[in-house]
Scaffold this motif. Structure first.
Motif, PDB file in Angstrom:
ATOM      1  N   ASP A 120       0.834  -1.245   0.061  1.00 28.75           N
ATOM      2  CA  ASP A 120       0.115  -0.036   0.057  1.00 28.75           C
ATOM      3  C   ASP A 120       0.899   1.244  -0.160  1.00 28.75           C
ATOM      4  N   SER A 121       1.883   1.129  -0.019  1.00 28.84           N
ATOM      5  CA  SER A 121       3.145   2.180   0.012  1.00 28.84           C
ATOM      6  C   SER A 121       2.814   3.061  -1.199  1.00 28.84           C
ATOM      7  N   HIS A 141      -5.927   0.026   0.375  1.00 26.10           N
ATOM      8  CA  HIS A 141      -5.826  -1.383   0.016  1.00 26.10           C
ATOM      9  C   HIS A 141      -4.410  -1.600  -0.462  1.00 26.10           C
ATOM     10  N   ARG A 142      -3.992  -2.695  -0.130  1.00 23.98           N
ATOM     11  CA  ARG A 142      -2.656  -3.008  -0.988  1.00 23.98           C
ATOM     12  C   ARG A 142      -3.120  -3.448  -2.325  1.00 23.98           C
ATOM     13  N   GLY A 174      -8.956  -0.980  -9.489  1.00 21.00           N
ATOM     14  CA  GLY A 174      -8.663  -2.530  -9.421  1.00 21.00           C
ATOM     15  C   GLY A 174      -7.056  -2.991  -8.955  1.00 21.00           C
ATOM     16  N   GLY A 175      -6.764  -3.972  -9.775  1.00 18.72           N
ATOM     17  CA  GLY A 175      -5.292  -4.567  -9.378  1.00 18.72           C
ATOM     18  C   GLY A 175      -5.335  -5.879  -8.720  1.00 18.72           C
ATOM     19  N   ARG A 176      -4.359  -6.165  -8.339  1.00 16.07           N
ATOM     20  CA  ARG A 176      -4.350  -7.442  -7.622  1.00 16.07           C
ATOM     21  C   ARG A 176      -3.630  -7.708  -6.288  1.00 16.07           C
ATOM     22  N   ASN A 177      -4.223  -8.389  -5.215  1.00 19.59           N
ATOM     23  CA  ASN A 177      -3.597  -8.538  -4.084  1.00 19.59           C
ATOM     24  C   ASN A 177      -4.099 -10.150  -3.493  1.00 19.59           C
ATOM     25  N   GLU A 178      -3.242 -10.942  -3.345  1.00 22.22           N
ATOM     26  CA  GLU A 178      -3.666 -12.363  -2.862  1.00 22.22           C
ATOM     27  C   GLU A 178      -4.762 -12.390  -1.643  1.00 22.22           C
ATOM     28  N   VAL A 214      -8.100 -10.536  -7.357  1.00 27.51           N
ATOM     29  CA  VAL A 214      -8.264  -9.706  -8.284  1.00 27.51           C
ATOM     30  C   VAL A 214      -9.361  -8.631  -7.527  1.00 27.51           C
ATOM     31  N   LEU A 215      -9.140  -7.336  -7.751  1.00 29.00           N
ATOM     32  CA  LEU A 215      -9.658  -6.378  -7.124  1.00 29.00           C
ATOM     33  C   LEU A 215     -10.499  -5.592  -8.075  1.00 29.00           C
ATOM     34  N   SER A 216     -11.648  -5.322  -7.367  1.00 30.13           N
ATOM     35  CA  SER A 216     -12.601  -4.292  -8.280  1.00 30.13           C
ATOM     36  C   SER A 216     -12.699  -2.801  -7.387  1.00 30.13           C
TER      37      SER A 216
END
Length: 389
Positions: free
Chosen positions: A256-257, A276-277, A294-298, A304-306
């Motif tokens: 999240d940096s 959010h990370r 969006g993006g990705r963070n497990e 998969v982020l919305s």
């Protein structure tokens, strides 16, 4: 641009009336002159509709419609119907990694363009001086230092001096006529370094290192400063994965940096972290805000982020906005006329050709025209061109 007066920040009737009045005066002058004598004034003009969209957040619906129509008239008054904004998409993970196309938002039509000289994915794209620069990425044999430039006016590509380091999944932006590329990864390491290209000099030079080595971060320029948000930074991401990025479980933990680069002092400063990370997100700069989509963070569901958030530097912390209709990472982002386009990307194993658009004034998402083919980790940008170019 300085900070708006208090009555504008408050959204008062006085402030709204003043903005409408001033925009109409500018519009009449533009139409009378036919076009601006000095092309250097084009930059602010391109964002007049974005300014109108921001102010519209404080207006009643009929007032917002009037303001946006006036802003559109201002822009058309200077350049007539000849000036058009296009959303460009280059390369990426798709059937043809050199494939290039562009979208005309007002018609929803995509058109094919000359392909890149070297097809690539995971590259970094920056729009500057009416051209699009595509830096680094990978053509299947590891990260490269290759830099190419596309000129819509000439309709062709040219090769520029290579970067000092090979980089894939780097972030970047343009400040003061110079191109900055930050972070990314090589085959076996994650970069904290950053470098700058001045087209007038024709050389790359190293600038200050980021505080955190990262790749898959997203970059956006607000008020002449480059914000690098999120990405991936842990050592376990550095080992090549022969099975592909989607098959190794729990390997994409985002951060999240947020860091900010000031080109005047050539130094980095730590900024408030995101809510959010996330890595492989879309970053967009509009109306003095940084938007992250969006993006990705497990550590969140299927990874998969919305979710969407935005940040106004110096004035407010990150705030949550309505989520996209579909979670996606590795998408293309572009801002046109107060709207943020998010195009393509990946969702699980699927490469998407669907797109969405966020109306900043109305605060909601809606479908946007599909791309000709699905693509992820592509380069995207917005450039203004005159009709026929």
């Amino acid at each position: 641009m300085g900070r708006p007066p208090p009555e504008v920040q408050d959204g008062s009737a006085r402030g709204r009336a003043a903005i409408l009045r001033n925009l109409r005066v500018i519009g009449r002058r533009c139409r009378a002159r036919g076009r601006f004598a000095d092309a250097s004034t084009l930059g602010p003009l391109l964002y007049v509709e974005d300014l109108a969209a921001a102010v519209s957040e404080h207006l009643q619906s009929h007032e917002a419609c009037a303001l946006r129509a006036t802003a559109r008239a201002v822009r058309q008054g200077a350049w007539g119907s000849k000036l058009r904004s296009y959303v460009y998409a280059f390369g990426g993970e798709c059937a043809d990694t050199g494939h290039t196309e562009r979208l005309r938002p007002e018609t929803g039509a995509w058109e094919a363009l000359p392909p890149m000289g070297q097809g690539r994915m995971w590259a970094t794209g920056v729009a500057m001086q009416g051209c699009l620069f595509v830096c680094g990425g990978s053509h299947g044999l590891g990260p490269v230092d290759l830099v190419e430039c596309f000129s819509p006016r000439r309709g062709c590509w040219s090769t520029l001096p290579p970067m000092k380091s090979r980089r894939a999944w780097a972030s970047g932006g343009a400040i003061g006529g110079c191109l900055y590329i930050c972070g990314g990864r090589d085959l076996n390491r994650c970069h904290s370094s950053a470098e700058c290209f001045n087209p007038e000099v024709g050389e790359w030079e190293a600038v200050g290192n980021m505080r955190c080595a990262r790749y898959g971060a997203a970059g956006a320029v607000v008020s002449g400063r480059l914000y690098v948000c999120g990405g991936f930074a842990t050592p376990r991401h550095l080992a090549p994965n022969p099975e592909g990025p989607e098959t190794s479980a729990k390997q994409f933990w985002g951060i999240d940096s947020v860091e900010r680069f000031d080109a005047e002092v050539r130094d980095w400063a730590e900024m408030p972290p995101m809510r959010h990370r996330r890595g492989w997100s879309v970053a967009a700069a509009a109306l003095g805000h940084v938007y992250m989509c969006g993006g990705r963070n497990e550590d969140q569901g299927d990874g998969v982020l919305s979710s969407v958030e935005r940040f106004m530097p110096e004035l407010a912390p990150w705030e949550t906005l309505p989520s996209m209709g579909k979670g996606r990472h590795a998408a293309i982002g572009a801002v046109v006329g107060g709207r943020i386009y998010v195009l393509g990307g990946r969702a699980g194993r699927s490469i998407l050709r669907t797109s969405e658009v966020f109306d900043i004034a109305q605060g909601g998402w809606s479908p946007a025209p599909h791309m000709a083919e699905g693509r992820a980790w592509a380069v995207g940008a917005v450039l203004a061109s005159t009709a026929g170019s």
